[in-house]
Every structure is written in C-alpha cells, then in structure tokens.
Design an enzyme around this catalytic site. Structure first.
Site, PDB file in Angstrom:
ATOM      1  CB  THR A 194      39.330  27.909  59.532  1.00 14.44           C
ATOM      2  OG1 THR A 194      38.884  26.647  59.072  1.00 14.44           O
ATOM      3  CG2 THR A 194      39.662  27.864  61.012  1.00 14.44           C
ATOM      4  CG  ASN A 196      39.630  24.982  55.070  1.00 11.49           C
ATOM      5  OD1 ASN A 196      39.201  25.694  55.979  1.00 11.49           O
ATOM      6  ND2 ASN A 196      39.720  23.691  55.170  1.00 11.49           N
ATOM      7  CD  GLU A 243      42.095  24.850  59.363  1.00 15.23           C
ATOM      8  OE1 GLU A 243      40.867  25.060  59.296  1.00 15.23           O
ATOM      9  OE2 GLU A 243      42.575  23.808  59.827  1.00 15.23           O
TER      10      GLU A 243
HETATM   11  N1  RBF Z   1      44.588  21.204  64.636  1.00 12.65           N
HETATM   12  C1  RBF Z   1      45.351  20.293  65.303  1.00 12.65           C
HETATM   13  O1  RBF Z   1      45.185  19.100  65.097  1.00 12.65           O
HETATM   14  N2  RBF Z   1      46.337  20.693  66.166  1.00 12.65           N
HETATM   15  C2  RBF Z   1      46.574  21.990  66.445  1.00 12.65           C
HETATM   16  O2  RBF Z   1      47.495  22.303  67.203  1.00 12.65           O
HETATM   17  C3  RBF Z   1      45.759  22.986  65.797  1.00 12.65           C
HETATM   18  N3  RBF Z   1      45.905  24.294  66.084  1.00 12.65           N
HETATM   19  C4  RBF Z   1      45.082  25.239  65.490  1.00 12.65           C
HETATM   20  C5  RBF Z   1      45.197  26.579  65.816  1.00 12.65           C
HETATM   21  C6  RBF Z   1      44.365  27.531  65.244  1.00 12.65           C
HETATM   22  C7  RBF Z   1      44.524  28.968  65.618  1.00 12.65           C
HETATM   23  C8  RBF Z   1      43.387  27.121  64.296  1.00 12.65           C
HETATM   24  C9  RBF Z   1      42.478  28.134  63.665  1.00 12.65           C
HETATM   25  C10 RBF Z   1      43.261  25.779  63.973  1.00 12.65           C
HETATM   26  C11 RBF Z   1      44.089  24.823  64.550  1.00 12.65           C
HETATM   27  N4  RBF Z   1      43.982  23.466  64.234  1.00 12.65           N
HETATM   28  C12 RBF Z   1      44.765  22.536  64.869  1.00 12.65           C
HETATM   29  C13 RBF Z   1      43.131  23.039  63.122  1.00 12.65           C
HETATM   30  C14 RBF Z   1      41.765  22.638  63.600  1.00 12.65           C
HETATM   31  O3  RBF Z   1      41.790  21.268  63.851  1.00 12.65           O
HETATM   32  C15 RBF Z   1      40.781  22.969  62.482  1.00 12.65           C
HETATM   33  O4  RBF Z   1      40.762  24.332  62.238  1.00 12.65           O
HETATM   34  C16 RBF Z   1      39.380  22.586  62.826  1.00 12.65           C
HETATM   35  O5  RBF Z   1      39.290  21.248  63.100  1.00 12.65           O
HETATM   36  C17 RBF Z   1      38.422  22.891  61.684  1.00 12.65           C
HETATM   37  O6  RBF Z   1      38.867  22.398  60.463  1.00 12.65           O
HETATM   38 MG    MG Z   2      37.564  25.615  57.622  1.00 15.29          MG
END
Ligand code: RBF
Ligand code: MG
Length: 294
Positions: A194, A196, A243
C-alpha cells in the site's frame, strides 16, 4: 468598474455554492460589472470552535481551483480573524463590502450572515444594499431528499464514510492529495503493498474501505483505499491512516505526489482476529472494487 460580489466560505464548492457563484457571474455580465468571489479560507465556524483537524472538505487551494473553474473575474481570500469576528454587521457592510471590495451588487445564499454573532442576516443585507443603491440577490438552497445541501451536511456524510452521498451533494468526486510516505512495509509482506498517503491534517478522511481512483503524475489507476486506525495491527497509537493498494501496479512511488478520488464505500474497517482473515478480506475488497469498475 464596480463589482458584483459574492462572499462565503464555500467549503466544498458544492452544487448550492455553484449556483450562487454562477448567479454572480451572470449578474455581473448583465450589468457590465466584474464578478468577484470573496471567500474565507478557514471557515469562521471552526475559528470559533477551535477545530483545526479533519474538518475541511477542500483546502483553500483546492477550493480556489474549483471556484476558478466557474470563471468569475476574480477569486480572493478574506481571512477571518478576531478583528473581523468583532466587527458589527453595519461596519462589515461599509468597510468590507462597499469600501474594500467596491460592490455594485451582492449575491449570497439563504444562510449567509455578516457581522458579530452573525447579526446581519438577509433582511439586514437587503436593506443595506437598497440604502447603498446596489443590487441584492439571493439564491435558494439546492436540495436533496428534502434536505438543504450544505457544507455541514457534506462533512457529516464524509465523516460517516458515505462518499457516494457526499459526491452527489458536491457535484464532483471527493478527493485527497498528498505525498506517498514510507510505511512499515507490512502490506507488501502480506501480499498487498500500500502507498501510505500524507494527507493535510485539516482534510476530512472518510473512514472505511473504498473503491477509488488514484492519480500518480499524469497517470490514473484503479485502487482500493483503507482509511482507519488498523485495529487488527495495534500499531502507531491508533492514528488515522490513508493508504491505497493500487490494482495491477508494482512501481515504487515513495515521495511522489498522488491524488485519490473516493468513489464507493465498500465496508467499514474491522478488527480481525488474525492477519490471515485480514488478508482474506482484503482479497474480497479487491474483487468488489474490480466488480465496481467493470
Ligand atoms: N486493517 C484493519 O485493521 N482492518 C481492516 O478492516 C482493514 N481493511 C483493509 C482493506 C484494504 C483494501 C486494505 C488495502 C487495507 C486494509 N487494512 C485493514 C489495513 C491493513 O492492516 C494494512 O494495509 C496492512 O497492515 C499494511 O499496513
Ligand atoms: Mg503501506
């Protein structure tokens, strides 16, 4: 040459604002005047409440660009400060509207008011304009589902993650810009790198998971956005993070300026009991975003 003036905060430059600014442009042309949009870069409302973060639909420079696109002769900022907040309505009208901005006409929305404590409403302005021999015009609210469209309504939609509703009220799709900053690289490890994005702290970040467009330089890509505190990870002290996982993209873009456009709310952010179930859900989000773009 005298000016057909309109004054407001115009945060969001939404469909109601557009009607007012277009009316000022039209009235100016009709009367051989210059159209002049005077706007408060920072909303007086937040000057009083002390709010500074996560509160603007548009940063002043974004707002200026949206207003310039409506082609008034001039767009000028007027900073709302304590001197202005203490000025009575009659003084404001004389010193700002007439003397400083040389108004030959004034056009405002129905909820506009000037002077200390908003004492000068439409009736005051109508009378003041008549007395000064200048034209006064009001433009009715734009409405949707029986509600007047206002910046406050749109802010509430954005704070709730309801970007489709916000976009309809805005008349353009909500977007946020900023540089790509270095994260911990965990996304890449999980299989979903991702970008940020370091958004300006005053910009509203709609919470949730979204289908979006992302502009990188002059190129546009499809993306899924995650805006939230990443409760599954318990890192970074629960700070709100924006992100973007860009679909079918593998370049490193640290430091580049990007702009994300919020198109569809897919789901709220959740705390998952394991990284595996987070990954499973991100896969589903990507599939949902691809269906949206089909
Ligand atoms: N992190 C969460 O803690 N809960 C979520 O529901 C969640 N949904 C995400 C959905 C997408 C499409 C993306 C790209 C990230 C999401 N994340 C979520 C963030 C995720 O924890 C984070 O991108 C990774 O840990 C890398 O930093
Ligand atoms: Mg990232």
């Amino acid at each position: 040459m005298r000016n057909f003036l309109t004054i407001g905060t115009y945060d969001g430059v939404h469909v109601g604002h557009r009607r007012i600014i277009r009316a000022a442009v039209r009235e100016a042309l009709k009367r051989g005047m210059k159209s002049r949009v005077v706007y408060f870069p920072f909303p007086p409302k937040f000057f009083f409440s002390g709010e500074t973060g996560n509160c603007l639909i548009t940063l002043p420079e974004e707002r200026e660009a949206l207003m310039e696109a409506l082609r008034p002769d001039e767009v000028e900022p007027l900073n709302f400060n304590s001197a202005l907040s203490l000025m009575g309505a009659a003084d404001f009208f004389k010193r700002v509207v007439l003397d400083r901005f040389q108004a030959g006409g004034l056009c405002v929305g129905p909820d506009f008011a000037v002077g200390k404590g908003r004492e000068g409403h439409l009736d005051f302005l109508r009378a003041a304009c008549a007395k000064a021999g200048i034209v006064f015009k009001t433009v009715p609210f734009a409405r949707r589902d029986g509600h007047k469209i206002s910046s406050s309504l749109i802010r509430a939609h954005l704070h709730a993650g309801a970007v489709e509703e916000a976009n309809i009220c805005l008349g353009w799709d909500y977007c946020v810009s900023g540089p790509v900053i270095k994260g911990a690289g965990l996304g890449r490890k999980l299989g979903f790198p991702t970008a940020n994005i370091g958004a300006h702290p005053a910009k509203i970040l709609p919470p949730g998971i979204f289908a979006a467009r992302i502009k990188v330089g002059h190129e546009v890509f499809k993306a899924v956005l995650s805006v939230g505190r990443r409760p599954t990870l318990n890192t970074l002290g629960g700070k709100m993070i924006l992100e973007a996982h860009i679909l079918d993209f593998s370049k490193m873009i640290y430091g580049k300026q990007v702009q994300v456009t919020f198109l569809k709310h897919l789901r709220p952010e959740r705390k998952f009991h394991s990284l595996d179930s987070l990954v499973t859900h991100i896969r589903k989000d990507i599939a949902a975003a691809r269906r949206f773009f089909k």
